[in-house]
Design an enzyme around this catalytic site. Structure first.
Site, short mmCIF file in Angstrom:
data_model
loop_
_atom_site.label_atom_id
_atom_site.label_comp_id
_atom_site.label_asym_id
_atom_site.label_seq_id
_atom_site.Cartn_x
_atom_site.Cartn_y
_atom_site.Cartn_z
N GLY A 139 60.72 25.78 14.31
CA GLY A 139 60.27 25.75 15.71
C GLY A 139 60.10 24.33 16.19
O GLY A 139 59.15 23.99 16.90
N SER A 143 46.09 29.02 13.89
CA SER A 143 45.48 28.95 15.22
C SER A 143 43.99 29.26 15.09
O SER A 143 43.58 29.97 14.16
CB SER A 143 46.12 30.01 16.14
OG SER A 143 45.34 30.20 17.30
N ARG A 176 60.55 22.59 20.58
CA ARG A 176 59.60 22.54 21.71
C ARG A 176 58.18 22.43 21.19
O ARG A 176 57.89 22.75 20.04
CB ARG A 176 59.73 23.80 22.59
CG ARG A 176 61.02 23.88 23.36
CD ARG A 176 61.01 25.01 24.39
NE ARG A 176 61.08 26.33 23.80
CZ ARG A 176 60.13 27.26 23.92
NH1 ARG A 176 59.04 27.01 24.61
NH2 ARG A 176 60.28 28.43 23.34
N TYR A 223 48.58 38.55 17.24
CA TYR A 223 48.67 37.09 17.00
C TYR A 223 47.57 36.64 16.03
O TYR A 223 47.83 35.88 15.08
CB TYR A 223 48.53 36.38 18.34
CG TYR A 223 48.69 34.89 18.30
CD1 TYR A 223 49.96 34.31 18.20
CD2 TYR A 223 47.59 34.04 18.42
CE1 TYR A 223 50.11 32.92 18.19
CE2 TYR A 223 47.73 32.67 18.42
CZ TYR A 223 49.00 32.11 18.31
OH TYR A 223 49.14 30.74 18.30
N ALA A 264 46.02 38.41 13.79
CA ALA A 264 46.34 38.91 12.45
C ALA A 264 47.40 38.02 11.79
O ALA A 264 47.29 37.67 10.61
CB ALA A 264 46.83 40.35 12.53
N ILE A 293 46.45 24.05 23.37
CA ILE A 293 47.29 22.86 23.41
C ILE A 293 48.28 23.02 24.56
O ILE A 293 48.85 24.11 24.74
CB ILE A 293 48.05 22.68 22.07
CG1 ILE A 293 47.10 22.76 20.86
CG2 ILE A 293 48.85 21.38 22.08
CD1 ILE A 293 46.01 21.71 20.79
N VAL A 330 63.47 32.44 12.32
CA VAL A 330 62.67 32.45 11.09
C VAL A 330 62.34 33.87 10.62
O VAL A 330 61.96 34.06 9.46
CB VAL A 330 61.36 31.64 11.23
CG1 VAL A 330 61.65 30.15 11.38
CG2 VAL A 330 60.49 32.16 12.37
#
Ligand code: NAP
Length: 257
Positions: free
Chosen positions: A22, A152, A25, A165, A167, A198, A74
């Protein structure tokens, strides 16, 4: 379109190689640039936005490093293994790995569909597994390496509308700690970073009202910059962090305190 070829001149001295998922970006892009400035040859993958990958390669052309941009999802283990193999063939042994590829599909659980769940888990958690799994054996053979998996604050504290997300990001933390215990004796360090809000395309989608409310909840009263997360990733990837493994580093301007 990205030309999908290795760029930059090879030099006689031994090179150090970093791999970033990733990387085209956001946080991954900032990590690619920071690691290139640190002197690493960098291989990065992206899912579909070849224009952003090409624009990053153009920025990297100004630095004395070799770069490789590869389209690889991925979530697809074969694609990740092919990307890693090509990186080792064209750039050399991989010393530093950063997994930043990630997506959100936010909804309350009562409205969440199976696709929302599986897409997020497949990309964020399975994707991190695929990258870590593909690099770990060569690292064990060489008895060195550093892996930074991007989690995160949602994975540490949970976040409403982000059960999928959260999990996936909590899974990355458990995964990173387990792997750190497995491979520490091989000289490999595995850490996780857990960013708060962010400024990237991922948070761009927030409406003005949500943004204002969130800003009030952040003691530092601003979103973080991708470069600030990249600084932390660079540190964890460096020899200065030689005694740090199995740790989770939160970087969030105080939103969780
Ligand atoms: P972003 O700006 O949306 O960038 C995502 C990057 O990941 C892009 O390069 C994208 O490639 C790539 N990607 C997405 N799905 C992929 C897949 N299946 N295979 C390969 N590459 C894929 O996101 P970001 O904000 O930088 O987030 C980066 C990481 O930080 C994510 O893991 C995210 O969960 C985590 N994070 C972000 C924040 C935040 O506030 N931004 C906070 C905490 C954690 P394409 O351009 O080709 O799609």
């Amino acid at each position: 379109m990205s030309d999908d070829r290795t760029r930059g001149a090879a030099e006689a001295e031994p090179r150090r190689v970093a791999l970033v998922s990733g990387g085209s970006r956001g946080i991954g892009r900032a990590a690619v640039l920071r690691l290139a400035h640190d002197g690493f040859d960098v291989s990065f993958c992206y899912r579909s936005n070849a224009e952003m990958a090409e624009s990053l390669q153009k920025e990297l052309d100004h630095l004395p490093v070799r770069t490789l941009a590869v389209q690889a999802d991925v979530a697809d283990g074969d694609a990740v293994r092919a990307w890693v193999a090509r990186t080792e063939r064209e750039l050399g042994p991989i010393e530093v790995v950063v997994t930043s590829a990630g997506i959100t599909r936010d909804k309350p659980l009562m409205l969440m569909g199976d696709d929302d769940w599986h897409q997020v888990l497949d990309t964020n958690l399975d994707g991190s597994y695929h990258v870590n799994r593909a690099v770990v054996v060569p690292m064990m053979k060489r008895k060195s390496g550093s892996i930074v998996n991007v989690s995160s604050v949602s994975g540490v504290y949970g976040n409403p509308t982000q059960a999928n997300y959260s999990a996936s990001k909590a899974g990355i933390i458990g995964f990173s700690k387990a792997l750190a215990k497995e491979v520490g004796r091989f000289g490999i360090r595995v850490n996780a970073v857990a960013p708060g809000l962010i400024d990237t395309d991922m948070t761009e989608a927030l409406g003005d009202k949500a943004r204002e409310d969130l800003l009030r909840a952040i003691p530092l009263r601003r979103f973080g910059r991708a470069e600030e997360v990249a600084d932390l990733i660079s540190y964890l990837s460096s020899d200065a962090a030689a005694y740090i493994t199995g740790s989770v580093f939160e970087i969030h301007g105080g939103i969780t305190i």
